[in-house]
Design a protein around this motif. Sequence first.
Motif, PDB file in Angstrom:
ATOM      1  N   GLY A 168      56.291  24.155 -59.404  1.00  0.00           N
ATOM      2  CA  GLY A 168      57.615  24.597 -59.815  1.00  0.00           C
ATOM      3  C   GLY A 168      57.560  25.905 -60.578  1.00  0.00           C
ATOM      4  O   GLY A 168      58.401  26.789 -60.387  1.00  0.00           O
ATOM      5  N   MET A 169      56.538  26.028 -61.441  1.00  0.00           N
ATOM      6  CA  MET A 169      56.394  27.261 -62.208  1.00  0.00           C
ATOM      7  C   MET A 169      56.108  28.444 -61.282  1.00  0.00           C
ATOM      8  O   MET A 169      56.672  29.519 -61.430  1.00  0.00           O
ATOM      9  CB  MET A 169      55.260  27.105 -63.225  1.00  0.00           C
ATOM     10  CG  MET A 169      55.092  28.322 -64.143  1.00  0.00           C
ATOM     11  SD  MET A 169      56.558  28.636 -65.157  1.00  0.00           S
ATOM     12  CE  MET A 169      56.502  27.183 -66.226  1.00  0.00           C
ATOM     13  N   ASN A 170      55.219  28.232 -60.292  1.00  0.00           N
ATOM     14  CA  ASN A 170      54.903  29.299 -59.341  1.00  0.00           C
ATOM     15  C   ASN A 170      56.137  29.709 -58.537  1.00  0.00           C
ATOM     16  O   ASN A 170      56.362  30.887 -58.262  1.00  0.00           O
ATOM     17  CB  ASN A 170      53.794  28.845 -58.380  1.00  0.00           C
ATOM     18  CG  ASN A 170      52.435  28.761 -59.068  1.00  0.00           C
ATOM     19  OD1 ASN A 170      52.219  29.412 -60.099  1.00  0.00           O
ATOM     20  ND2 ASN A 170      51.535  27.981 -58.504  1.00  0.00           N
ATOM     21  N   ALA A 171      56.950  28.720 -58.157  1.00  0.00           N
ATOM     22  CA  ALA A 171      58.167  29.015 -57.410  1.00  0.00           C
ATOM     23  C   ALA A 171      59.127  29.843 -58.253  1.00  0.00           C
ATOM     24  O   ALA A 171      59.756  30.782 -57.756  1.00  0.00           O
ATOM     25  CB  ALA A 171      58.835  27.722 -56.961  1.00  0.00           C
ATOM     26  N   LEU A 172      59.233  29.503 -59.546  1.00  0.00           N
ATOM     27  CA  LEU A 172      60.107  30.271 -60.430  1.00  0.00           C
ATOM     28  C   LEU A 172      59.625  31.712 -60.572  1.00  0.00           C
ATOM     29  O   LEU A 172      60.422  32.662 -60.565  1.00  0.00           O
ATOM     30  CB  LEU A 172      60.178  29.602 -61.801  1.00  0.00           C
ATOM     31  CG  LEU A 172      61.006  28.309 -61.881  1.00  0.00           C
ATOM     32  CD1 LEU A 172      60.845  27.673 -63.256  1.00  0.00           C
ATOM     33  CD2 LEU A 172      62.478  28.602 -61.592  1.00  0.00           C
ATOM     34  N   ILE A 173      58.297  31.857 -60.704  1.00  0.00           N
ATOM     35  CA  ILE A 173      57.729  33.205 -60.846  1.00  0.00           C
ATOM     36  C   ILE A 173      57.992  34.038 -59.592  1.00  0.00           C
ATOM     37  O   ILE A 173      58.436  35.184 -59.658  1.00  0.00           O
ATOM     38  CB  ILE A 173      56.223  33.130 -61.142  1.00  0.00           C
ATOM     39  CG1 ILE A 173      56.002  32.529 -62.537  1.00  0.00           C
ATOM     40  CG2 ILE A 173      55.581  34.513 -61.045  1.00  0.00           C
ATOM     41  CD1 ILE A 173      54.551  32.225 -62.847  1.00  0.00           C
ATOM     42  N   LEU A 174      57.741  33.420 -58.414  1.00  0.00           N
ATOM     43  CA  LEU A 174      57.967  34.122 -57.154  1.00  0.00           C
ATOM     44  C   LEU A 174      59.445  34.466 -56.981  1.00  0.00           C
ATOM     45  O   LEU A 174      59.807  35.552 -56.517  1.00  0.00           O
ATOM     46  CB  LEU A 174      57.484  33.272 -55.980  1.00  0.00           C
ATOM     47  CG  LEU A 174      55.969  33.128 -55.826  1.00  0.00           C
ATOM     48  CD1 LEU A 174      55.636  32.124 -54.728  1.00  0.00           C
ATOM     49  CD2 LEU A 174      55.334  34.479 -55.511  1.00  0.00           C
ATOM     50  N   GLY A 175      60.312  33.505 -57.368  1.00  0.00           N
ATOM     51  CA  GLY A 175      61.745  33.762 -57.274  1.00  0.00           C
ATOM     52  C   GLY A 175      62.163  34.901 -58.175  1.00  0.00           C
ATOM     53  O   GLY A 175      63.002  35.737 -57.809  1.00  0.00           O
ATOM     54  N   GLY A 176      61.557  34.941 -59.373  1.00  0.00           N
ATOM     55  CA  GLY A 176      61.865  36.025 -60.296  1.00  0.00           C
ATOM     56  C   GLY A 176      61.463  37.373 -59.746  1.00  0.00           C
ATOM     57  O   GLY A 176      62.207  38.357 -59.843  1.00  0.00           O
ATOM     58  N   PHE A 177      60.252  37.423 -59.135  1.00  0.00           N
ATOM     59  CA  PHE A 177      59.808  38.672 -58.515  1.00  0.00           C
ATOM     60  C   PHE A 177      60.748  39.092 -57.387  1.00  0.00           C
ATOM     61  O   PHE A 177      61.076  40.270 -57.231  1.00  0.00           O
ATOM     62  CB  PHE A 177      58.380  38.519 -57.975  1.00  0.00           C
ATOM     63  CG  PHE A 177      57.316  38.729 -59.010  1.00  0.00           C
ATOM     64  CD1 PHE A 177      57.228  39.935 -59.713  1.00  0.00           C
ATOM     65  CD2 PHE A 177      56.387  37.747 -59.284  1.00  0.00           C
ATOM     66  CE1 PHE A 177      56.241  40.138 -60.665  1.00  0.00           C
ATOM     67  CE2 PHE A 177      55.406  37.937 -60.235  1.00  0.00           C
ATOM     68  CZ  PHE A 177      55.318  39.131 -60.942  1.00  0.00           C
ATOM     69  N   ALA A 178      61.171  38.121 -56.580  1.00  0.00           N
ATOM     70  CA  ALA A 178      62.071  38.424 -55.464  1.00  0.00           C
ATOM     71  C   ALA A 178      63.389  38.995 -55.967  1.00  0.00           C
ATOM     72  O   ALA A 178      63.904  39.991 -55.443  1.00  0.00           O
ATOM     73  CB  ALA A 178      62.316  37.178 -54.626  1.00  0.00           C
ATOM     74  N   LEU A 179      63.950  38.341 -57.014  1.00  0.00           N
ATOM     75  CA  LEU A 179      65.203  38.830 -57.580  1.00  0.00           C
ATOM     76  C   LEU A 179      65.045  40.224 -58.172  1.00  0.00           C
ATOM     77  O   LEU A 179      65.920  41.087 -58.018  1.00  0.00           O
ATOM     78  CB  LEU A 179      65.713  37.858 -58.642  1.00  0.00           C
ATOM     79  CG  LEU A 179      66.272  36.529 -58.133  1.00  0.00           C
ATOM     80  CD1 LEU A 179      66.576  35.608 -59.303  1.00  0.00           C
ATOM     81  CD2 LEU A 179      67.530  36.767 -57.303  1.00  0.00           C
ATOM     82  N   ALA A 180      63.913  40.455 -58.830  1.00  0.00           N
ATOM     83  CA  ALA A 180      63.671  41.771 -59.419  1.00  0.00           C
ATOM     84  C   ALA A 180      63.556  42.836 -58.334  1.00  0.00           C
ATOM     85  O   ALA A 180      64.058  43.954 -58.483  1.00  0.00           O
ATOM     86  CB  ALA A 180      62.399  41.737 -60.264  1.00  0.00           C
ATOM     87  N   SER A 181      62.889  42.480 -57.219  1.00  0.00           N
ATOM     88  CA  SER A 181      62.739  43.431 -56.118  1.00  0.00           C
ATOM     89  C   SER A 181      64.085  43.776 -55.505  1.00  0.00           C
ATOM     90  O   SER A 181      64.386  44.943 -55.218  1.00  0.00           O
ATOM     91  CB  SER A 181      61.810  42.849 -55.041  1.00  0.00           C
ATOM     92  OG  SER A 181      60.520  42.630 -55.564  1.00  0.00           O
ATOM     93  N   VAL A 182      64.914  42.737 -55.292  1.00  0.00           N
ATOM     94  CA  VAL A 182      66.240  42.969 -54.733  1.00  0.00           C
ATOM     95  C   VAL A 182      67.060  43.856 -55.670  1.00  0.00           C
ATOM     96  O   VAL A 182      67.759  44.781 -55.229  1.00  0.00           O
ATOM     97  CB  VAL A 182      66.965  41.638 -54.479  1.00  0.00           C
ATOM     98  CG1 VAL A 182      68.432  41.875 -54.131  1.00  0.00           C
ATOM     99  CG2 VAL A 182      66.280  40.869 -53.354  1.00  0.00           C
ATOM    100  N   ALA A 183      66.990  43.568 -56.961  1.00  0.00           N
ATOM    101  CA  ALA A 183      67.735  44.359 -57.935  1.00  0.00           C
ATOM    102  C   ALA A 183      67.270  45.812 -57.935  1.00  0.00           C
ATOM    103  O   ALA A 183      68.084  46.738 -58.016  1.00  0.00           O
ATOM    104  CB  ALA A 183      67.578  43.749 -59.328  1.00  0.00           C
ATOM    105  N   LEU A 184      65.942  46.016 -57.803  1.00  0.00           N
ATOM    106  CA  LEU A 184      65.403  47.369 -57.800  1.00  0.00           C
ATOM    107  C   LEU A 184      65.865  48.141 -56.559  1.00  0.00           C
ATOM    108  O   LEU A 184      66.276  49.297 -56.648  1.00  0.00           O
ATOM    109  CB  LEU A 184      63.877  47.321 -57.840  1.00  0.00           C
ATOM    110  CG  LEU A 184      63.160  48.683 -57.830  1.00  0.00           C
ATOM    111  CD1 LEU A 184      63.566  49.498 -59.049  1.00  0.00           C
ATOM    112  CD2 LEU A 184      61.639  48.479 -57.813  1.00  0.00           C
ATOM    113  N   VAL A 185      65.824  47.468 -55.388  1.00  0.00           N
ATOM    114  CA  VAL A 185      66.274  48.108 -54.153  1.00  0.00           C
ATOM    115  C   VAL A 185      67.756  48.463 -54.247  1.00  0.00           C
ATOM    116  O   VAL A 185      68.181  49.556 -53.866  1.00  0.00           O
ATOM    117  CB  VAL A 185      66.012  47.192 -52.938  1.00  0.00           C
ATOM    118  CG1 VAL A 185      66.711  47.736 -51.700  1.00  0.00           C
ATOM    119  CG2 VAL A 185      64.518  47.053 -52.684  1.00  0.00           C
TER     120      VAL A 185
END
Length: 211
Positions: A12-29
Motif C-alpha cells: 500500500g505504501m509503494n502504491a501511494l508513493i507511485l501514485g504521488g509520483f504520477a500525480l506530480a508528473s501530471v501536474a508538472l506536464v
Amino acid sequence: MRPAHALLRSMGMNALILGGFALASVALVAATWFATRDTIAAARRAALEASLNALVPAARYDNHPAEDVLRLAPPGAPPLTVYRARKGGAPVAVLATVTAPDGYSGPIQLLVGVWADGRLAGVRVLAHKETPGLGDAIEVERSPWIHGFDGRSLDDPPRARWKVRKDGGDFDQFTGATITPRAVVKAVQGFLDYYAGHREALFAPATETRP
C-alpha cells in the motif's frame, strides 16, 4: 517470512508513493503546457505568417490573412485551408494549403498562392517524404525548380501543357524522379482550376456561404 499484514502495508505504501509520483508528473506536464502554450502559439503564427509573406509580401495587403481563413472540403479532394489577403477590402490573393496525394513516397503538402487575377504568386512545399537527393528538389532550399510556377496561370502554359516535359508539358522533371514533380504540377493546376470556378466565394466574407 513477512506477516501478511506487513506485506500488505508495504504494498500500500509503494502504491501511494507511485501514485504521488504520477500525480506530480501530471501536474508538472500541465504546468509546463500552461506556461508555454502562448509561446508555442505565437511561434506557430509567426511561422505561418513568414510562409504567407514568402509568396505574398506584407506590403501588398492590409488585413490579417492568418485570421481571414476558410476551411473547405471540396468534393472528391483533400480538405483545403485558405488564407485571404486584401487591401482596402479588395481581393489581393488567396494562399491555400494544397495536398498532392500521389507523391512518390506519399502525400506532398503545398502552400499555393494565387493573385486575384488568377496568376500564381508562387508555390512552396510545406511537408513531404520524397527521396533525399531526388524528389526533395521540390524544396526551394534544394533547387530553383519550384520558382517555375511563379506568375503562371491556367493560360500560361496552355492547359494541355500543364505537365512535366516527359509527358509533353512545359515543366521540368528531375533526373530519376518524375513522379514527384508530376504530382506537384497536377496539384497546382488542380487548385488553379478550383480557384477559377470559385473565385467570388473564396473571397467572400467568412459569414457567407462557402464553396
